[in-house]
Design a protein around this motif. Structure first.
Motif, PDB file in Angstrom:
ATOM      1  N   LEU A 123       0.830  -1.212   0.000  1.00 56.96           N
ATOM      2  CA  LEU A 123       0.000   0.000   0.000  1.00 56.96           C
ATOM      3  C   LEU A 123       0.862   1.259   0.000  1.00 56.96           C
ATOM      4  CD1 LEU A 123      -2.799  -0.936   2.564  1.00 56.96           C
ATOM      5  CD2 LEU A 123      -3.005  -0.817   0.076  1.00 56.96           C
ATOM      6  N   LYS A 124       1.871   1.269   0.829  1.00 52.15           N
ATOM      7  CA  LYS A 124       2.744   2.444   0.930  1.00 52.15           C
ATOM      8  C   LYS A 124       3.583   2.626  -0.333  1.00 52.15           C
ATOM      9  CE  LYS A 124       2.804   2.210   5.921  1.00 52.15           C
ATOM     10  NZ  LYS A 124       3.591   1.900   7.121  1.00 52.15           N
ATOM     11  N   LYS A 141      -5.609  11.211  13.436  1.00 49.58           N
ATOM     12  CA  LYS A 141      -4.690  10.754  14.489  1.00 49.58           C
ATOM     13  C   LYS A 141      -5.449   9.921  15.528  1.00 49.58           C
ATOM     14  CE  LYS A 141      -1.564  12.426  18.034  1.00 49.58           C
ATOM     15  NZ  LYS A 141      -1.099  13.567  18.792  1.00 49.58           N
ATOM     16  N   GLU A 142      -6.601  10.403  15.991  1.00 48.59           N
ATOM     17  CA  GLU A 142      -7.406   9.650  16.970  1.00 48.59           C
ATOM     18  C   GLU A 142      -7.852   8.315  16.388  1.00 48.59           C
ATOM     19  OE1 GLU A 142     -10.737  12.102  17.922  1.00 48.59           O
ATOM     20  OE2 GLU A 142      -9.548  13.537  19.070  1.00 48.59           O
ATOM     21  N   TYR A 143      -8.282   8.341  15.143  1.00 47.34           N
ATOM     22  CA  TYR A 143      -8.756   7.109  14.503  1.00 47.34           C
ATOM     23  C   TYR A 143      -7.640   6.066  14.430  1.00 47.34           C
ATOM     24  CZ  TYR A 143     -10.731   3.914  11.101  1.00 47.34           C
ATOM     25  OH  TYR A 143     -11.197   2.781  10.480  1.00 47.34           O
ATOM     26  N   VAL A 144      -6.470   6.498  13.946  1.00 57.38           N
ATOM     27  CA  VAL A 144      -5.341   5.569  13.808  1.00 57.38           C
ATOM     28  C   VAL A 144      -4.931   5.020  15.168  1.00 57.38           C
ATOM     29  CG1 VAL A 144      -2.889   5.412  13.191  1.00 57.38           C
ATOM     30  CG2 VAL A 144      -4.508   6.541  11.647  1.00 57.38           C
ATOM     31  N   GLU A 145      -4.895   5.873  16.182  1.00 54.39           N
ATOM     32  CA  GLU A 145      -4.469   5.440  17.513  1.00 54.39           C
ATOM     33  C   GLU A 145      -5.458   4.484  18.174  1.00 54.39           C
ATOM     34  OE1 GLU A 145      -3.774   9.118  19.569  1.00 54.39           O
ATOM     35  OE2 GLU A 145      -1.786   9.366  18.683  1.00 54.39           O
ATOM     36  N   ILE A 153       0.911   2.629  10.656  1.00 53.41           N
ATOM     37  CA  ILE A 153       0.926   3.997  10.143  1.00 53.41           C
ATOM     38  C   ILE A 153       1.600   4.908  11.152  1.00 53.41           C
ATOM     39  CG2 ILE A 153      -0.509   5.955   9.469  1.00 53.41           C
ATOM     40  CD1 ILE A 153      -2.575   3.949   8.479  1.00 53.41           C
ATOM     41  N   GLU A 154       2.580   5.657  10.665  1.00 52.00           N
ATOM     42  CA  GLU A 154       3.278   6.609  11.519  1.00 52.00           C
ATOM     43  C   GLU A 154       2.631   7.977  11.361  1.00 52.00           C
ATOM     44  OE1 GLU A 154       7.752   8.391  12.287  1.00 52.00           O
ATOM     45  OE2 GLU A 154       7.462   6.854  10.758  1.00 52.00           O
ATOM     46  N   ILE A 155       2.255   8.570  12.476  1.00 52.31           N
ATOM     47  CA  ILE A 155       1.598   9.883  12.476  1.00 52.31           C
ATOM     48  C   ILE A 155       2.607  10.966  12.839  1.00 52.31           C
ATOM     49  CG2 ILE A 155      -0.193  11.288  13.594  1.00 52.31           C
ATOM     50  CD1 ILE A 155      -1.455   9.131  11.968  1.00 52.31           C
ATOM     51  N   ASP A 156       2.633  12.041  12.091  1.00 53.32           N
ATOM     52  CA  ASP A 156       3.444  13.202  12.431  1.00 53.32           C
ATOM     53  C   ASP A 156       2.826  13.846  13.666  1.00 53.32           C
ATOM     54  OD1 ASP A 156       3.718  16.356  12.187  1.00 53.32           O
ATOM     55  OD2 ASP A 156       5.461  15.450  11.189  1.00 53.32           O
ATOM     56  N   MET A 157       3.560  13.956  14.732  1.00 55.65           N
ATOM     57  CA  MET A 157       3.018  14.435  16.008  1.00 55.65           C
ATOM     58  C   MET A 157       2.569  15.899  15.950  1.00 55.65           C
ATOM     59  SD  MET A 157       2.926  11.724  17.549  1.00 55.65           S
ATOM     60  CE  MET A 157       2.413  12.105  19.193  1.00 55.65           C
ATOM     61  N   PRO A 162      -0.785  11.349   8.801  1.00 57.93           N
ATOM     62  CA  PRO A 162       0.094  10.202   8.541  1.00 57.93           C
ATOM     63  C   PRO A 162       1.273  10.607   7.658  1.00 57.93           C
ATOM     64  CG  PRO A 162      -2.192   9.612   8.173  1.00 57.93           C
ATOM     65  CD  PRO A 162      -2.153  11.092   8.371  1.00 57.93           C
ATOM     66  N   LYS A 163       2.444  10.052   7.966  1.00 55.92           N
ATOM     67  CA  LYS A 163       3.651  10.402   7.223  1.00 55.92           C
ATOM     68  C   LYS A 163       3.783   9.625   5.917  1.00 55.92           C
ATOM     69  CE  LYS A 163       6.624  11.669  11.107  1.00 55.92           C
ATOM     70  NZ  LYS A 163       7.876  11.360  11.812  1.00 55.92           N
ATOM     71  N   ASP A 164       3.317   8.391   5.906  1.00 59.50           N
ATOM     72  CA  ASP A 164       3.658   7.528   4.779  1.00 59.50           C
ATOM     73  C   ASP A 164       2.465   7.006   3.980  1.00 59.50           C
ATOM     74  OD1 ASP A 164       2.791   6.067   6.927  1.00 59.50           O
ATOM     75  OD2 ASP A 164       4.509   4.734   7.018  1.00 59.50           O
ATOM     76  N   ILE A 165       1.279   7.517   4.261  1.00 63.12           N
ATOM     77  CA  ILE A 165       0.097   7.067   3.522  1.00 63.12           C
ATOM     78  C   ILE A 165      -0.988   8.146   3.636  1.00 63.12           C
ATOM     79  CG2 ILE A 165      -1.056   5.825   5.407  1.00 63.12           C
ATOM     80  CD1 ILE A 165      -1.441   3.523   3.238  1.00 63.12           C
ATOM     81  N   THR A 166      -1.842   8.263   2.646  1.00 56.74           N
ATOM     82  CA  THR A 166      -2.923   9.243   2.681  1.00 56.74           C
ATOM     83  C   THR A 166      -4.189   8.573   3.196  1.00 56.74           C
ATOM     84  OG1 THR A 166      -1.976  10.438   0.807  1.00 56.74           O
ATOM     85  CG2 THR A 166      -4.300  10.846   1.299  1.00 56.74           C
TER      86      THR A 166
END
Length: 179
Positions: A123-124, A141-145, A153-157, A162-166
Motif C-alpha cells: 500500500l505504501k 490521528k485519533e482514529y489511527v491510535e 501507520i506513523e503519524i506526524d506528532m 500520517p507520514k507515509d500514507i494518505t
C-alpha cells in the motif's frame, strides 16, 4: 399580464420539476422524494387557499436514473452493494446503477487485513489512498491510535497527519477519483 391562480386546474397546469440524486448521501438520512413532493403540494395548495381541494392525481412518478456518469465501474459496484445493504436495513427498495462509461482509470476497491505487514508495504509503495469510516468530528490521528492501524501507520506528532500514507474520510473523498 399575470393571471391569478384560483382553481385546481390552474395549479395542474404549472410545470414543476424536482431533480436530485437520493444516493448522494454518505449517511442514511431517511431522505424521501415522496415527502418532498407531498410537502411542496401541501404548501402550494395552501398558498393559494385551495388546501381543501388538494389533488395529487396528476403528479408524475419520478424518473429514476440508472446510469452513474461520474464514478468508475469499481466504485459503482461497491456503491450498489452498500445501497443493497442499506435497502435491506431500512426496508427500502434497492435501485442499482451502472457505470455509464469506463473512464480509462483502473482501480480496485477492496478490504484488507490490517495485521498483514506485506499488505501495508505494498500500500505504501503504491501510494494508495485509504478511505476510512472516520466521522467528521474525529481526527485521523485519533482514529489511527484507536484501531489496528496504529501498528502500521506513523503519524506526524505536530500535524497529526500520517507520514507515509494518505487517509481520508468519506466526506473528504467524495467526488475525488484516485488511480
Amino acid at each position: 399580464m399575470h393571471r391569478k391562480i384560483n382553481t385546481v386546474e390552474d395549479i395542474k397546469k404549472l410545470p414543476f420539476v424536482f431533480a436530485g440524486d437520493e444516493f448522494q448521501t454518505l449517511n442514511p438520512t431517511g431522505f424521501s422524494w415522496d415527502s418532498i413532493r407531498a410537502f411542496f403540494v401541501d404548501r402550494l395548495f395552501s398558498m393559494v387557499n385551495l388546501g381543501e381541494l388538494k389533488d395529487e392525481s396528476n403528479i408524475e412518478e419520478p424518473i429514476l436514473l440508472t446510469k452513474n456518469y461520474r464514478s468508475m465501474p469499481e466504485i459503482v459496484r461497491l456503491s450498489n452493494r452498500i445501497q443493497l445493504l442499506r435497502a435491506a436495513r431500512f426496508e427500502e427498495e434497492s435501485r442499482p446503477q451502472i457505470a455509464h462509461f469506463d473512464m480509462g482509470k483502473k482501480g480496485s476497491v477492496f478490504c484488507l487485513d490490517p495485521n498483514d505487514d506485506n499488505v501495508w508495504k505494498k500500500l505504501k509503495e503504491n501510494k494508495v489512498v485509504l478511505i476510512t469510516p472516520i466521522s467528521d468530528g474525529e481526527s485521523i490521528k485519533e482514529y489511527v491510535e484507536n484501531c489496528d492501524l496504529k501498528n502500521h501507520i506513523e503519524i506526524d506528532m505536530e500535524s497529526g497527519v500520517p507520514k507515509d500514507i494518505t487517509i481520508l474520510n468519506p466526506i473528504q473523498a467524495k467526488g475525488l477519483e484516485y488511480p
